[in-house]
Write an enzyme that holds these catalytic residues in place. Structure first.
Site, PDB file in Angstrom:
ATOM      1  N   GLU A   1       0.804  -1.242   0.000  1.00 34.44           N
ATOM      2  CA  GLU A   1       0.000   0.000   0.000  1.00 34.44           C
ATOM      3  C   GLU A   1       0.829   1.280   0.000  1.00 34.44           C
ATOM      4  O   GLU A   1       0.561   2.196   0.784  1.00 34.44           O
ATOM      5  CB  GLU A   1      -0.973  -0.025   1.190  1.00 34.44           C
ATOM      6  CG  GLU A   1      -1.899  -1.223   1.141  1.00 34.44           C
ATOM      7  CD  GLU A   1      -2.811  -1.347   2.360  1.00 34.44           C
ATOM      8  OE1 GLU A   1      -2.775  -0.482   3.235  1.00 34.44           O
ATOM      9  OE2 GLU A   1      -3.573  -2.338   2.421  1.00 34.44           O
TER      10      GLU A   1
ATOM     11  N   ASN B   1       2.128  -5.225  -3.156  1.00 35.13           N
ATOM     12  CA  ASN B   1       0.719  -5.521  -2.886  1.00 35.13           C
ATOM     13  C   ASN B   1      -0.050  -4.229  -2.598  1.00 35.13           C
ATOM     14  O   ASN B   1       0.429  -3.367  -1.857  1.00 35.13           O
ATOM     15  CB  ASN B   1       0.661  -6.440  -1.649  1.00 35.13           C
ATOM     16  CG  ASN B   1      -0.710  -7.019  -1.371  1.00 35.13           C
ATOM     17  OD1 ASN B   1      -1.316  -7.633  -2.248  1.00 35.13           O
ATOM     18  ND2 ASN B   1      -1.219  -6.840  -0.154  1.00 35.13           N
TER      19      ASN B   1
ATOM     20  N   HIS C   1     -10.511  -6.147  -2.467  1.00 39.47           N
ATOM     21  CA  HIS C   1     -11.596  -5.924  -1.499  1.00 39.47           C
ATOM     22  C   HIS C   1     -12.702  -5.210  -2.268  1.00 39.47           C
ATOM     23  O   HIS C   1     -12.606  -4.021  -2.552  1.00 39.47           O
ATOM     24  CB  HIS C   1     -11.109  -5.054  -0.340  1.00 39.47           C
ATOM     25  CG  HIS C   1     -10.037  -5.679   0.486  1.00 39.47           C
ATOM     26  ND1 HIS C   1     -10.265  -6.809   1.248  1.00 39.47           N
ATOM     27  CD2 HIS C   1      -8.742  -5.351   0.680  1.00 39.47           C
ATOM     28  CE1 HIS C   1      -9.146  -7.131   1.884  1.00 39.47           C
ATOM     29  NE2 HIS C   1      -8.202  -6.280   1.548  1.00 39.47           N
TER      30      HIS C   1
ATOM     31  N   GLU D   1      -6.225 -10.686  -1.268  1.00 33.03           N
ATOM     32  CA  GLU D   1      -7.055 -10.432  -0.078  1.00 33.03           C
ATOM     33  C   GLU D   1      -8.528 -10.381  -0.450  1.00 33.03           C
ATOM     34  O   GLU D   1      -9.283  -9.529   0.043  1.00 33.03           O
ATOM     35  CB  GLU D   1      -6.640  -9.111   0.597  1.00 33.03           C
ATOM     36  CG  GLU D   1      -5.172  -9.057   0.981  1.00 33.03           C
ATOM     37  CD  GLU D   1      -4.781  -7.765   1.701  1.00 33.03           C
ATOM     38  OE1 GLU D   1      -5.663  -7.023   2.166  1.00 33.03           O
ATOM     39  OE2 GLU D   1      -3.555  -7.511   1.795  1.00 33.03           O
TER      40      GLU D   1
ATOM     41  N   ASP E   1     -12.315 -10.324  -0.893  1.00 33.94           N
ATOM     42  CA  ASP E   1     -13.616 -10.415  -0.226  1.00 33.94           C
ATOM     43  C   ASP E   1     -14.589  -9.538  -1.002  1.00 33.94           C
ATOM     44  O   ASP E   1     -14.197  -8.539  -1.599  1.00 33.94           O
ATOM     45  CB  ASP E   1     -13.576 -10.083   1.279  1.00 33.94           C
ATOM     46  CG  ASP E   1     -12.849  -8.800   1.632  1.00 33.94           C
ATOM     47  OD1 ASP E   1     -12.758  -7.898   0.775  1.00 33.94           O
ATOM     48  OD2 ASP E   1     -12.383  -8.694   2.782  1.00 33.94           O
TER      49      ASP E   1
HETATM   50  O1  G3I Z   1      -4.677  -7.906  18.878  1.00 38.57           O
HETATM   51  C1  G3I Z   1      -5.379  -6.789  19.397  1.00 38.57           C
HETATM   52  C2  G3I Z   1      -6.053  -7.158  20.690  1.00 38.57           C
HETATM   53  O2  G3I Z   1      -5.078  -7.486  21.641  1.00 38.57           O
HETATM   54  C3  G3I Z   1      -6.891  -5.968  21.152  1.00 38.57           C
HETATM   55  O3  G3I Z   1      -7.596  -6.311  22.294  1.00 38.57           O
HETATM   56  C4  G3I Z   1      -7.863  -5.561  20.069  1.00 38.57           C
HETATM   57  C5  G3I Z   1      -8.697  -4.336  20.455  1.00 38.57           C
HETATM   58  O4  G3I Z   1      -8.757  -3.393  19.419  1.00 38.57           O
HETATM   59  O5  G3I Z   1      -7.138  -5.235  18.905  1.00 38.57           O
HETATM   60  C6  G3I Z   1      -6.396  -6.324  18.398  1.00 38.57           C
HETATM   61  O6  G3I Z   1      -5.704  -5.927  17.261  1.00 38.57           O
HETATM   62  C7  G3I Z   1      -6.486  -5.736  16.090  1.00 38.57           C
HETATM   63  C8  G3I Z   1      -6.005  -6.720  15.033  1.00 38.57           C
HETATM   64  O7  G3I Z   1      -6.677  -6.460  13.817  1.00 38.57           O
HETATM   65  C9  G3I Z   1      -6.251  -8.170  15.422  1.00 38.57           C
HETATM   66  O8  G3I Z   1      -7.630  -8.405  15.534  1.00 38.57           O
HETATM   67  C10 G3I Z   1      -6.296  -4.312  15.618  1.00 38.57           C
HETATM   68  O9  G3I Z   1      -6.897  -3.413  16.559  1.00 38.57           O
HETATM   69  C11 G3I Z   1      -6.912  -4.136  14.253  1.00 38.57           C
HETATM   70  O10 G3I Z   1      -6.545  -2.838  13.769  1.00 38.57           O
HETATM   71  C12 G3I Z   1      -6.394  -5.189  13.309  1.00 38.57           C
HETATM   72  O11 G3I Z   1      -7.037  -5.017  12.065  1.00 38.57           O
HETATM   73  C13 G3I Z   1      -6.388  -5.598  10.962  1.00 38.57           C
HETATM   74  C14 G3I Z   1      -6.047  -4.549   9.938  1.00 38.57           C
HETATM   75  O12 G3I Z   1      -5.467  -5.163   8.796  1.00 38.57           O
HETATM   76  C15 G3I Z   1      -5.087  -3.519  10.501  1.00 38.57           C
HETATM   77  O13 G3I Z   1      -4.636  -2.646   9.542  1.00 38.57           O
HETATM   78  C16 G3I Z   1      -7.305  -6.650  10.365  1.00 38.57           C
HETATM   79  O14 G3I Z   1      -7.461  -7.728  11.303  1.00 38.57           O
HETATM   80  C17 G3I Z   1      -6.732  -7.181   9.065  1.00 38.57           C
HETATM   81  O15 G3I Z   1      -7.692  -7.973   8.410  1.00 38.57           O
HETATM   82  C18 G3I Z   1      -6.378  -6.016   8.157  1.00 38.57           C
HETATM   83  O16 G3I Z   1      -5.797  -6.540   6.986  1.00 38.57           O
HETATM   84  C19 G3I Z   1      -5.443  -5.577   5.984  1.00 38.57           C
HETATM   85  C20 G3I Z   1      -4.210  -6.092   5.279  1.00 38.57           C
HETATM   86  O17 G3I Z   1      -3.192  -6.340   6.209  1.00 38.57           O
HETATM   87  C21 G3I Z   1      -3.742  -5.109   4.211  1.00 38.57           C
HETATM   88  N1  G3I Z   1      -4.816  -4.776   3.296  1.00 38.57           N
HETATM   89  C22 G3I Z   1      -6.055  -4.331   3.914  1.00 38.57           C
HETATM   90  C23 G3I Z   1      -6.550  -5.356   4.938  1.00 38.57           C
HETATM   91  C24 G3I Z   1      -7.873  -4.932   5.530  1.00 38.57           C
HETATM   92  O18 G3I Z   1      -7.787  -3.763   6.252  1.00 38.57           O
END
Ligand code: G3I
Length: 301
Positions: free
Chosen positions: A127, A169, A205, A232, A234
């Site tokens: 990105e 990516n 996406h 990715e 969906d």
């Molecule tokens: O692990 C912590 C946990 O300890 C905490 O209690 C909780 C409360 O907010 O947060 C947890 O972390 C979260 C993590 O996902 C695991 O669930 C983060 O806040 C959250 O921001 C994170 O989101 C991820 C996101 O990337 C972050 O940028 C998504 O799961 C993940 O699917 C998403 O994936 C991205 C790709 O890497 C890049 N392309 C876009 C895609 C979708 O956004």
């Protein structure tokens, strides 16, 4: 083939999913993962904040869990991601200039070395382009270290793990538009100058429809001499979901260098897109119509 990966394999492709380490004890979830998918991406566990929470102190427990489980079951792994403006550890967020450049390249080297020989393809850089309609680079602390930060990251990754395919990516690059054309120009320049790049990932996406020039866009990148991968996927649930998944599979199968498709999660309830039900299995792990159309499209022809 009677499963997604078996059907894709018959077409010389892989079919993968992103998984979360925290769900690996869920038997329904892992049952689907084990049965249907041949390529695994860690949804968060191999990102910069996860792997280098403190500067110079690396943490591989959750990433290793995902990678070793997948390899032990004969699956392959896409590494995601070595360099990104988001999900940086706090210490990195506040860095700049040559110190940041050095810290970034050390991160790339250390993580790629740790996983050396285990990764099919790395999303080396994620990105890095903006959504401004002009094809600009995204402003970030990494970009402010100099426009050559992307190629520096690719060279460091190649030196650390020469066997891994190295990908760029991004999202919003799925159709022919200023952003994807800027990425295209970068890849063409890298190939011309011998900067190591092997593949381009299209996150895909999607809303309820897919771009009409999706296949043509994948093909123009493939024509530069790189593999293309859907990384990715969906698609928001609506009356068109099953049809849209079919169109994605058909686009990939129509491009010989489209080597595989990864969906960004298993069940709708595992998705980052809350309420959009964008995946192939419902919250109970049952196959949706989108699953059937995807499988049928992989088996067609
Ligand atoms: O692990 C912590 C946990 O300890 C905490 O209690 C909780 C409360 O907010 O947060 C947890 O972390 C979260 C993590 O996902 C695991 O669930 C983060 O806040 C959250 O921001 C994170 O989101 C991820 C996101 O990337 C972050 O940028 C998504 O799961 C993940 O699917 C998403 O994936 C991205 C790709 O890497 C890049 N392309 C876009 C895609 C979708 O956004």
């Amino acid at each position: 083939g009677s499963t997604l990966h078996a059907a894709a394999s018959e077409k010389g492709r892989y079919f993968g999913t992103a998984i979360a380490a925290g769900r690996m004890n869920d038997a329904t979830y892992m049952g689907i993962v084990d049965r249907e998918f041949g390529m695994i991406t860690a949804e968060n566990e191999m990102k910069m904040d996860a792997t280098e929470p403190n500067r110079g102190q690396f943490s591989y427990t959750n990433g290793d869990r995902i990678v070793n489980d997948a390899l032990g079951k004969g699956k392959k792994v896409r590494g995601h991601t070595l360099a990104w403006h988001a999900q940086q550890p706090g210490w990195m967020q506040s860095m700049s200039g040559s110190a940041l450049r050095q810290a970034l390249l050390n991160h790339v080297t250390q993580v790629a070395t740790h996983y050396k020989g285990k990764i099919y393809a790395w999303d080396v850089v994620n990105e890095a382009f903006a959504d401004d309609g002009r094809g600009s680079r995204r402003d970030s602390n990494l970009q402010r270290t100099g426009n050559d930060w992307i190629e520096a990251a690719f060279r460091a990754a190649r030196a650390a793990d020469p066997g891994a395919k190295l990908c760029y990516n991004d999202y919003g690059t799925d159709s022919i538009n200023p952003k994807s054309t800027a990425v295209y120009d970068m890849v063409r320049d890298f190939k011309a100058r011998g900067v190591p790049i092997d593949c381009v990932g299209f996150q895909s996406h999607f809303g309820t429809t897919i771009p009409s020039d999706y296949r043509a866009n994948l093909q123009r990148f493939a024509d530069l001499g790189v593999d293309v991968q859907i990384t990715e996927l969906d698609i928001e649930q609506g009356s068109n979901q099953a049809n849209a998944y079919r169109q994605v599979v058909e686009a990939c199968l129509a491009v010989s260098r489209c080597t595989g498709i990864t969906v960004w999660g298993v069940r709708d309830t595992d998705s980052w897109r809350t309420g959009k039900n964008p995946l192939l299995f419902d919250g109970n792990g049952n196959k949706k119509a989108a699953y059937t159309s995807t499988l049928n499209a992989l088996n067609a022809g």
